[in-house]
Design an enzyme around this catalytic site. Structure first.
Site, PDB file in Angstrom:
ATOM      1  N   HIS A 165      -9.004  -3.399  -2.201  1.00  0.00           N
ATOM      2  CA  HIS A 165      -8.057  -2.543  -1.481  1.00  0.00           C
ATOM      3  C   HIS A 165      -8.492  -1.075  -1.546  1.00  0.00           C
ATOM      4  O   HIS A 165      -8.578  -0.399  -0.519  1.00  0.00           O
ATOM      5  CB  HIS A 165      -6.665  -2.731  -2.095  1.00  0.00           C
ATOM      6  CG  HIS A 165      -5.576  -1.990  -1.409  1.00  0.00           C
ATOM      7  ND1 HIS A 165      -4.619  -2.623  -0.652  1.00  0.00           N
ATOM      8  CD2 HIS A 165      -5.267  -0.667  -1.368  1.00  0.00           C
ATOM      9  CE1 HIS A 165      -3.766  -1.715  -0.177  1.00  0.00           C
ATOM     10  NE2 HIS A 165      -4.143  -0.522  -0.601  1.00  0.00           N
ATOM     11  N   GLU A 166      -8.777  -0.584  -2.759  1.00  0.00           N
ATOM     12  CA  GLU A 166      -9.123   0.835  -2.923  1.00  0.00           C
ATOM     13  C   GLU A 166     -10.477   1.163  -2.310  1.00  0.00           C
ATOM     14  O   GLU A 166     -10.644   2.218  -1.690  1.00  0.00           O
ATOM     15  CB  GLU A 166      -9.072   1.243  -4.402  1.00  0.00           C
ATOM     16  CG  GLU A 166      -7.712   1.080  -5.057  1.00  0.00           C
ATOM     17  CD  GLU A 166      -6.559   1.722  -4.289  1.00  0.00           C
ATOM     18  OE1 GLU A 166      -6.751   2.771  -3.634  1.00  0.00           O
ATOM     19  OE2 GLU A 166      -5.449   1.160  -4.331  1.00  0.00           O
ATOM     20  N   HIS A 211     -10.056   1.521   1.359  1.00  0.00           N
ATOM     21  CA  HIS A 211      -9.566   2.858   1.728  1.00  0.00           C
ATOM     22  C   HIS A 211     -10.730   3.822   1.894  1.00  0.00           C
ATOM     23  O   HIS A 211     -10.806   4.559   2.876  1.00  0.00           O
ATOM     24  CB  HIS A 211      -8.629   3.415   0.647  1.00  0.00           C
ATOM     25  CG  HIS A 211      -7.207   3.013   0.791  1.00  0.00           C
ATOM     26  ND1 HIS A 211      -6.460   3.260   1.916  1.00  0.00           N
ATOM     27  CD2 HIS A 211      -6.378   2.382  -0.078  1.00  0.00           C
ATOM     28  CE1 HIS A 211      -5.233   2.803   1.746  1.00  0.00           C
ATOM     29  NE2 HIS A 211      -5.162   2.258   0.539  1.00  0.00           N
ATOM     30  N   CYS A 236       0.850  -1.189   0.000  1.00  0.00           N
ATOM     31  CA  CYS A 236       0.000   0.000   0.000  1.00  0.00           C
ATOM     32  C   CYS A 236       0.882   1.235   0.000  1.00  0.00           C
ATOM     33  O   CYS A 236       1.864   1.299   0.747  1.00  0.00           O
ATOM     34  CB  CYS A 236      -0.890  -0.016   1.245  1.00  0.00           C
ATOM     35  SG  CYS A 236      -1.947   1.429   1.419  1.00  0.00           S
TER      36      CYS A 236
END
Length: 197
Positions: free
Chosen positions: A148-149, A152, A106
């Protein structure tokens, strides 16, 4: 437009769910969103990332950009932006992640990577930069990036989903780097590349 500093784990903006981008009655998006998207692309490219969420550059808005292959070691990449993404996935395995196949890094945890359990398939629905509805999906690395995004934007880092020895190793790494406090950043293109690209 501009490459922006990337926030490092511990900054409150990374641990807070982002705000949806307002959509006008005619489907239009705010005029200033185009500049933010350009900055996201510029920053992601300078950092050699496969994705970047707005809160990673300190902006509490629900949008991410990506430039990611479907699988590791593939050269063909998909590039785009998703505004107000909604994530759908297959089941996440409950077994310990494989150290080679499930390694994940990351840009907000610069230079570190840890095996992370992720679903094999993911789909995101949202809007493109013009406000047109889009759906993107994939498996392998692309599915990992979508999860993952979107994570976030929901206020989570991949470190939050680590288990067992990987969680303990990540906690030690954060402590040894002096991270975990507000206000730390690194500047792609100026600071040394933490992943050695």
């Amino acid at each position: 437009m501009a490459v922006r500093p990337i926030c490092i784990v511990g900054d409150p903006v990374l641990h807070t769910a982002t705000e949806p981008i307002p959509v006008g009655p005619d489907g239009s998006l705010p005029a200033d969103l185009a500049d933010l998207i350009t900055d996201l692309y510029d920053t992601m490219d300078a950092a050699h990332g496969v994705g970047l969420a707005a809160n990673q550059i300190g902006v509490n808005k629900r949008v991410f950009v990506y430039d990611c292959a479907d699988a590791r070691k593939k050269t063909v990449r998909r590039r785009g932006v998703v505004v107000n993404p909604v994530l759908e996935t297959s089941e996440v395995p409950e077994t310990m992640p494989d150290p080679e196949d499930d390694d994940e890094g990351c840009l907000s945890v610069p230079g570190e990577s840890f095996p992370t359990g992720r679903a094999d398939w993911a789909r995101v629905t949202g809007l493109d930069a013009d406000g047109t509805p889009i759906t993107i999906e994939g498996t392998d690395l692309f599915a990992r990036m979508l999860q993952h995004e979107t994570g976030h934007l929901d206020g989570f880092l991949y470190l939050d989903s680590l288990i067992g020895r990987n969680a303990r190793a990540a906690k030690r790494a954060v402590k040894s780097h002096g991270w975990g406090v507000p206000g730390l950043t690194w500047m792609p293109g100026e600071d040394p590349d933490p992943f050695g690209h």
